[in-house]
Design an enzyme around this catalytic site. Structure first.
Site, mmCIF file in Angstrom:
data_model
loop_
_atom_site.group_PDB
_atom_site.id
_atom_site.type_symbol
_atom_site.label_atom_id
_atom_site.label_comp_id
_atom_site.label_asym_id
_atom_site.label_seq_id
_atom_site.Cartn_x
_atom_site.Cartn_y
_atom_site.Cartn_z
ATOM 1 N N LYS A 258 -17.450 -3.212 3.963
ATOM 2 C CA LYS A 258 -18.615 -2.639 3.298
ATOM 3 C C LYS A 258 -19.888 -3.447 3.568
ATOM 4 C CE LYS A 258 -15.278 -1.199 -0.106
ATOM 5 N NZ LYS A 258 -14.533 -1.651 -1.289
ATOM 6 N N GLY B 73 -8.891 -6.287 3.522
ATOM 7 C CA GLY B 73 -10.087 -6.774 4.207
ATOM 8 C C GLY B 73 -10.463 -5.965 5.441
ATOM 9 N N ASN C 94 -7.448 -1.948 -5.720
ATOM 10 C CA ASN C 94 -7.688 -3.383 -5.759
ATOM 11 C C ASN C 94 -7.549 -3.858 -7.192
ATOM 12 O OD1 ASN C 94 -8.228 -3.888 -2.995
ATOM 13 N ND2 ASN C 94 -10.193 -2.862 -3.249
ATOM 14 N N LYS D 64 0.802 -1.218 0.000
ATOM 15 C CA LYS D 64 0.000 0.000 0.000
ATOM 16 C C LYS D 64 0.838 1.273 0.000
ATOM 17 C CE LYS D 64 -4.166 -0.667 2.060
ATOM 18 N NZ LYS D 64 -5.065 -0.932 3.199
ATOM 19 N N ARG E 10 -8.425 -6.464 -8.861
ATOM 20 C CA ARG E 10 -9.286 -7.646 -9.061
ATOM 21 C C ARG E 10 -10.725 -7.190 -9.227
ATOM 22 N NH1 ARG E 10 -11.950 -7.197 -4.283
ATOM 23 N NH2 ARG E 10 -10.711 -6.597 -2.484
HETATM 24 P P1 ADP Z 1 -8.294 -2.554 3.487
HETATM 25 O O1 ADP Z 1 -7.358 -2.800 2.352
HETATM 26 O O2 ADP Z 1 -7.936 -3.314 4.714
HETATM 27 O O3 ADP Z 1 -9.733 -2.692 3.096
HETATM 28 P P2 ADP Z 1 -8.396 0.355 3.186
HETATM 29 O O4 ADP Z 1 -7.173 1.194 3.135
HETATM 30 O O5 ADP Z 1 -9.087 0.074 1.892
HETATM 31 O O6 ADP Z 1 -8.050 -1.040 3.910
HETATM 32 O O7 ADP Z 1 -9.429 0.992 4.184
HETATM 33 C C1 ADP Z 1 -10.643 0.341 4.524
HETATM 34 C C2 ADP Z 1 -11.563 1.327 5.201
HETATM 35 O O8 ADP Z 1 -10.952 1.867 6.393
HETATM 36 C C3 ADP Z 1 -11.899 2.550 4.359
HETATM 37 O O9 ADP Z 1 -12.964 2.312 3.490
HETATM 38 C C4 ADP Z 1 -12.252 3.540 5.420
HETATM 39 O O10 ADP Z 1 -13.546 3.311 5.922
HETATM 40 C C5 ADP Z 1 -11.273 3.235 6.547
HETATM 41 N N1 ADP Z 1 -10.044 4.066 6.429
HETATM 42 C C6 ADP Z 1 -8.920 3.754 5.753
HETATM 43 N N2 ADP Z 1 -8.010 4.747 5.819
HETATM 44 C C7 ADP Z 1 -8.569 5.725 6.566
HETATM 45 C C8 ADP Z 1 -8.136 7.031 7.015
HETATM 46 N N3 ADP Z 1 -6.930 7.514 6.714
HETATM 47 N N4 ADP Z 1 -8.993 7.754 7.790
HETATM 48 C C9 ADP Z 1 -10.216 7.280 8.121
HETATM 49 N N5 ADP Z 1 -10.675 6.062 7.730
HETATM 50 C C10 ADP Z 1 -9.872 5.300 6.968
#
Ligand code: ADP
Length: 447
Positions: free
Chosen positions: A237, A164, A289, A116, A291
């Site tokens: 989600k 996840g 993502n 990431k 995929r």
């Molecule tokens: P993963 O790959 O584990 O799904 P993500 O980076 O996509 O992690 O983040 C998943 C969720 O976590 C986001 O949709 C959001 O709700 C929350 N999130 C991630 N980063 C932040 C941030 N910097 N501030 C607030 N919420 C965050």
């Protein structure tokens, strides 16, 4: 085009891929664990191969067994679905080394976006704003505190190899950061095989907005608009909609073009999603993502494009055959993720489906492998069905949603349908007035 595709997944997504293959005249091979022998995707497949016992590491993550199955059935290509091996660059490379086509992006792009921090750096170089955070990984408390002071509290500790929604930790001050950092590193090491973590500013009321991309690897890259996935529980989600009620058409088009231009520059091939947080009129990239996404059907409903079919065509070397100007997004779609869980406590509830009736009628689509008598196993993700509702307008969609939920009968196990029914009637949801933290409070107020 491929003659035979092996689907290295299970449940509703395996069935979804089977359906696309069928419509394209492609034969399917279902691989399955012992406990999934009677699953609907297995029943419908042309050929089936049992690849191991229930535990995912011995079956759906068992690369040798999957490759053997592809060899003995003489499959041309392997579709990884989502979860499991879908974002494993080594798997994609091994599949190709064994002479099969991996239905997805190049291993290099999977690897780049799987880290990431590297992903953030790469898109920043392409002109996309990212969430303010540490320059690189933070290895000890002193480095973390220095980075956090520069970013500003509260900060989020995230795993470089994360996914996840697991393992993220918030720290409001230095003391909390010192306590949380080793915990986050240990958790990351056990969940993701890398203990590396980094810091990001914790945004207090953002929306999660993501852009769906299709790229043919021959220079044509299009976006299919955004999805608003702000309704989440534990960073996972729960309900998604498109278009986002928070964006103007102009904002949406600007974000889509920015994302498509970045992936064109990168030379990306296949389907992909760029995820952003949106707050106070600004977008911040969080991850990509590489995929198919669980929530892809809502985009299919408004674009009229079969994303799985396009993914297979692209993997077979076909050009996209259309441009951004040829795509028109029309209407509104909502997806409810229905899990085999208690709707108040979210405790998993596997078991036998004693009664089953799926909703139908205008604008209703159900992506599920459930049937009456099916036994939901306790070994995997608890997602059992996706109810997708379409309307010419958001209002029409919101009128349709409660009646479709009301029709849905899944007997014998507990499901999250009652949560979705409450949600469908909630004023803030109806007004489109929610951020990523709203549902957590809404669900908690009930218990
Ligand atoms: P993963 O790959 O584990 O799904 P993500 O980076 O996509 O992690 O983040 C998943 C969720 O976590 C986001 O949709 C959001 O709700 C929350 N999130 C991630 N980063 C932040 C941030 N910097 N501030 C607030 N919420 C965050």
């Amino acid at each position: 085009m491929f003659e035979k595709v092996l689907i290295a997944n299970r449940g509703e997504i395996a069935l979804r891929i089977h359906r696309a293959c069928r419509e394209m005249g492609i034969k399917t091979v279902a691989v399955h664990s012992t406990v999934d022998a009677a699953a609907m995707n297995v029943r419908l497949a042309d050929e089936t191969v049992c690849i191991g016992p229930p535990a995912a590491r011995d079956s759906y993550l068992n690369v040798a067994a999957i490759l053997s199955a592809a060899t003995i059935t003489a499959a041309d290509a392997i579709h990884p679905g989502l979860g499991f091996l879908s974002e494993n660059a080594d798997f994609a490379a091994t599949v190709e080394e064994h002479g099969f086509t991996f239905i997805g992006p190049s291993p290099e792009h999977i690897r780049l976006m799987g880290n990431k921090l590297a992903a953030k750096q790469a898109v920043r170089n392409l002109g996309i704003p990212t969430v303010p955070g540490s320059q690189g990984a933070v290895r000890d408390v002193a480095a973390a505190e220095a980075a956090a002071r520069a970013i500003g509290y509260p900060v989020l500790i995230k795993a470089t190899a994360g996914g996840g929604g697991r393992g993220m930790k918030i720290a409001h001050d230095g003391t909390e950061l010192a306590r949380m950092l080793p915990l986050a590193q240990r958790e990351a090491a056990s969940f993701f095989r890398s203990g590396e973590v980094y810091l990001e500013r914790h945004l207090d009321r953002p929306r999660h907005i993501e852009v769906q991309i299709l790229a043919d690897g021959r220079g044509e890259v299009v976006h299919l608009g955004e999805r608003d996935c702000s309704l989440q529980r534990s960073h996972q989600k729960v309900l998604e909609e498109t278009p986002s009620p928070a964006l103007s058409r102009k904002q949406s088009e600007r974000l889509g073009s920015l994302a498509a231009a970045a992936l064109r520059e990168l030379g990306y091939r296949s389907t992909g999603t760029l995820e952003f947080l949106y707050q106070d009129g600004e977008f911040f990239f969080i991850e990509m993502n590489t995929r198919l996404q669980v929530e892809h059907p809502i985009t299919e409903m408004v674009s009229g494009i079969d994303i799985v079919r396009e993914q297979i065509r692209i993997a077979a070397g076909a050009p996209l055959g259309y441009r951004q100007a040829d795509i028109s997004l029309c209407g509104h779609a909502i997806e409810c993720r229905i899990n085999a869980e208690n709707p108040d406590t979210f405790a998993p509830c596997p078991g036998r489906v004693s009664e089953y009736h799926a909703p139908g009628g205008p604008g209703v689509r159900v992506d599920s492998a459930l049937y009456q008598g099916y036994e939901v196993p306790p070994f995997y993700d608890s997602l059992i069905s996706k109810l997708i509702v379409y309307g010419k307008t958001r209002n029409e969609c919101l009128m349709r949603l409660p009646r479709a939920l009301e029709e849905y009968v899944i007997g014998g196990i507990e499901t999250t349908i009652p949560l979705h029914q409450r949600l469908a009637a909630a004023g803030e949801f109806i007004d489109g007035d929610y951020d990523i933290h709203w549902l957590e409070r809404f669900a908690r107020d009930r218990t």
